[in-house]
Design an enzyme around this catalytic site. Structure first.
Site, PDB file in Angstrom:
ATOM      1  N   GLU A  32       0.810  -1.019   0.056  1.00 15.74           N
ATOM      2  CA  GLU A  32       0.168   0.101  -0.309  1.00 15.74           C
ATOM      3  C   GLU A  32       0.902   0.664  -0.232  1.00 15.74           C
ATOM      4  O   GLU A  32       0.556   2.141  -0.534  1.00 15.74           O
ATOM      5  CB  GLU A  32      -1.096  -0.207   1.244  1.00 15.74           C
ATOM      6  CG  GLU A  32      -1.726  -0.775   0.996  1.00 15.74           C
ATOM      7  CD  GLU A  32      -2.831  -1.012  -0.275  1.00 15.74           C
ATOM      8  OE1 GLU A  32      -3.271   0.304  -0.672  1.00 15.74           O
ATOM      9  OE2 GLU A  32      -3.050  -1.455  -0.322  1.00 15.74           O
ATOM     10  N   TYR A 110      -5.959   6.885   3.541  1.00 11.71           N
ATOM     11  CA  TYR A 110      -6.015   6.552   3.260  1.00 11.71           C
ATOM     12  C   TYR A 110      -5.426   4.820   3.367  1.00 11.71           C
ATOM     13  O   TYR A 110      -5.772   2.874   3.060  1.00 11.71           O
ATOM     14  CB  TYR A 110      -5.347   6.266   1.087  1.00 11.71           C
ATOM     15  CG  TYR A 110      -4.873   5.267   0.364  1.00 11.71           C
ATOM     16  CD1 TYR A 110      -6.365   4.661  -0.310  1.00 11.71           C
ATOM     17  CD2 TYR A 110      -4.154   4.903   0.324  1.00 11.71           C
ATOM     18  CE1 TYR A 110      -6.258   3.224  -0.721  1.00 11.71           C
ATOM     19  CE2 TYR A 110      -3.733   3.254  -0.186  1.00 11.71           C
ATOM     20  CZ  TYR A 110      -5.151   2.995  -1.223  1.00 11.71           C
ATOM     21  OH  TYR A 110      -4.554   1.362  -1.536  1.00 11.71           O
ATOM     22  N   ASP A 128      -9.281   7.083  -1.867  1.00 16.83           N
ATOM     23  CA  ASP A 128      -7.806   7.701  -2.847  1.00 16.83           C
ATOM     24  C   ASP A 128      -8.780   8.282  -3.855  1.00 16.83           C
ATOM     25  O   ASP A 128     -10.064   8.247  -4.333  1.00 16.83           O
ATOM     26  CB  ASP A 128      -7.297   6.123  -2.856  1.00 16.83           C
ATOM     27  CG  ASP A 128      -8.395   5.271  -4.079  1.00 16.83           C
ATOM     28  OD1 ASP A 128      -9.289   5.159  -4.412  1.00 16.83           O
ATOM     29  OD2 ASP A 128      -7.455   5.130  -5.221  1.00 16.83           O
TER      30      ASP A 128
END
Length: 343
Positions: A32, A110, A128
């Site tokens: 991520e 996020y 996002d």
DNA sequence: GAAGCGTGGAC
DNA sequence: TGTCCAAGCTT
């Protein structure tokens, strides 16, 4: 929204991305962070190499910063690598909830939601660029985030992101392939690209820089950039911005004297590298130089001297360098042996 | 809230 | 060649 259609579309067509094969929170965390402002195809090889080189949080925590930056070299936004490294060294154990993840340096709203929903099944929404675009078009207005429906929040979040990436693209969306097209107000309007509202772009300044490859015998000089800020911690050739009325050779001798304390002879020309950063563009006019006299500046600090090296081209290849400097090194290696000093 | 922070792909 | 923008975060 008819959530079943989107989830069915996702589960039927989900791609075999490497981070989907694991629920290991550390691996999800790494993926991520790499995916922040970075496209999937770019991330995949970095992700594989990273987990081979640093398979666990402990392995990452034990690794030297130079190794960490080398593994990140070329991926950009290097604070991400520094923050991962710092957090790995600081954390006793990995967080579980999104709220706990949010406290980790380099983990924002996020990333915290993505890790918590995918690795731990927490019911939190990611918001996002993809999700914002998909939902804004669906409603034909700029939206803010909403909680995911009941079920598997990790799948839901990834389904929205994948829809945005593969179908509901910024330009020329493939509405005909969209599983939720029948209820989409942007599609009904005939102008799906109107949403979300675009932000005004600002023009970026351009810089002209002189760079020196300073030879002393068969080695040349490289220095490490300060830990904070642009390209922090990476190795580079010395140089600096050309001032009004200066030739590149004059600029080069001045910058090298100011930055390193060396006196050098400048020339011949090696290469001009054009590069674009997020907020400015630059031309690196690069010249061979020959060391004449002077010790590296700032000799008082032992730590500072760790950031100054005389290296061979092969040794330089093992250092983490910014992409533009890597191009200079490529040109250097393509040229073969160092040039003879010009007298 | 705005600016600083990289690079590569798509068109 | 140029423009847009990507699974954003920090200060």
């Amino acid at each position: 929204m008819r959530t079943g259609r989107l989830l069915a579309w996702y589960r039927k067509g989900a791609r075999d991305l490497p981070w989907r094969r694991t629920r290991d929170p550390y691996s999800i965390w790494v993926s991520e962070v790499m995916l922040q402002q970075t496209q999937i195809a770019t991330v995949i090889p970095y992700y594989r190499r990273w987990l081979k080189r640093f398979p666990t949080v402990r392995a990452l925590a034990r690794a030297p910063m130079d190794d960490v930056l080398k593994a990140w070299e070329g991926l950009g936004y290097y604070a991400r690598a520094r923050n991962l490294h710092k957090a790995a060294r600081l954390l006793k154990k990995l967080p579980r909830t999104a709220e706990e993840w949010r406290a980790v340096t380099g983990v924002g709203a996020y990333t915290a939601a993505a890790i918590a929903s995918i690795a731990h099944g927490e019911r939190v929404a990611v918001f996002d660029g993809n999700v914002r675009r998909v939902l804004s078009r669906f409603e034909a207005r700029d939206v803010t985030e909403a909680p995911p429906p009941r079920g598997k929040p990790g799948d839901w979040n990834q389904a929205l992101m994948e829809l945005g990436q593969r179908v509901c693209t910024p330009r020329a969306p493939r509405c005909g392939e969209c599983p939720i097209r029948s209820d989409c107000k942007a599609r009904a309007s005939g102008e799906p690209e109107r949403w979300p509202l675009k932000k005004a772009k600002k023009e970026v300044p351009h810089k002209e820089v002189a760079v020196g490859v300073i030879w002393k015998g068969g080695r040349f000089y490289v220095q490490r950039r300060a830990e904070e800020g642009l390209l922090g911690g990476l190795w580079e050739f010395p140089g600096g911005k050309r001032e009004k009325g200066e030739t590149f050779e004059q600029c080069l001798r001045r910058e090298i004297r100011e930055e390193t304390g060396f006196r050098v002879d400048a020339g011949p020309f090696l290469v001009t590298v054009r590069h674009r950063y997020s907020h400015f563009s630059v031309e690196l006019h690069t010249y061979h130089c020959f060391w004449r006299r002077g010790k590296a500046a700032d000799p008082s600090s032992a730590r500072a001297s760790e950031g100054k090296r005389w290296v061979t081209p092969d040794e330089a290849g093992a250092l983490a360098m910014p992409t533009a400097n890597r191009r200079i090194l490529d040109a250097l290696r393509a040229a073969g042996r160092p040039p003879a000093p010009a007298f």
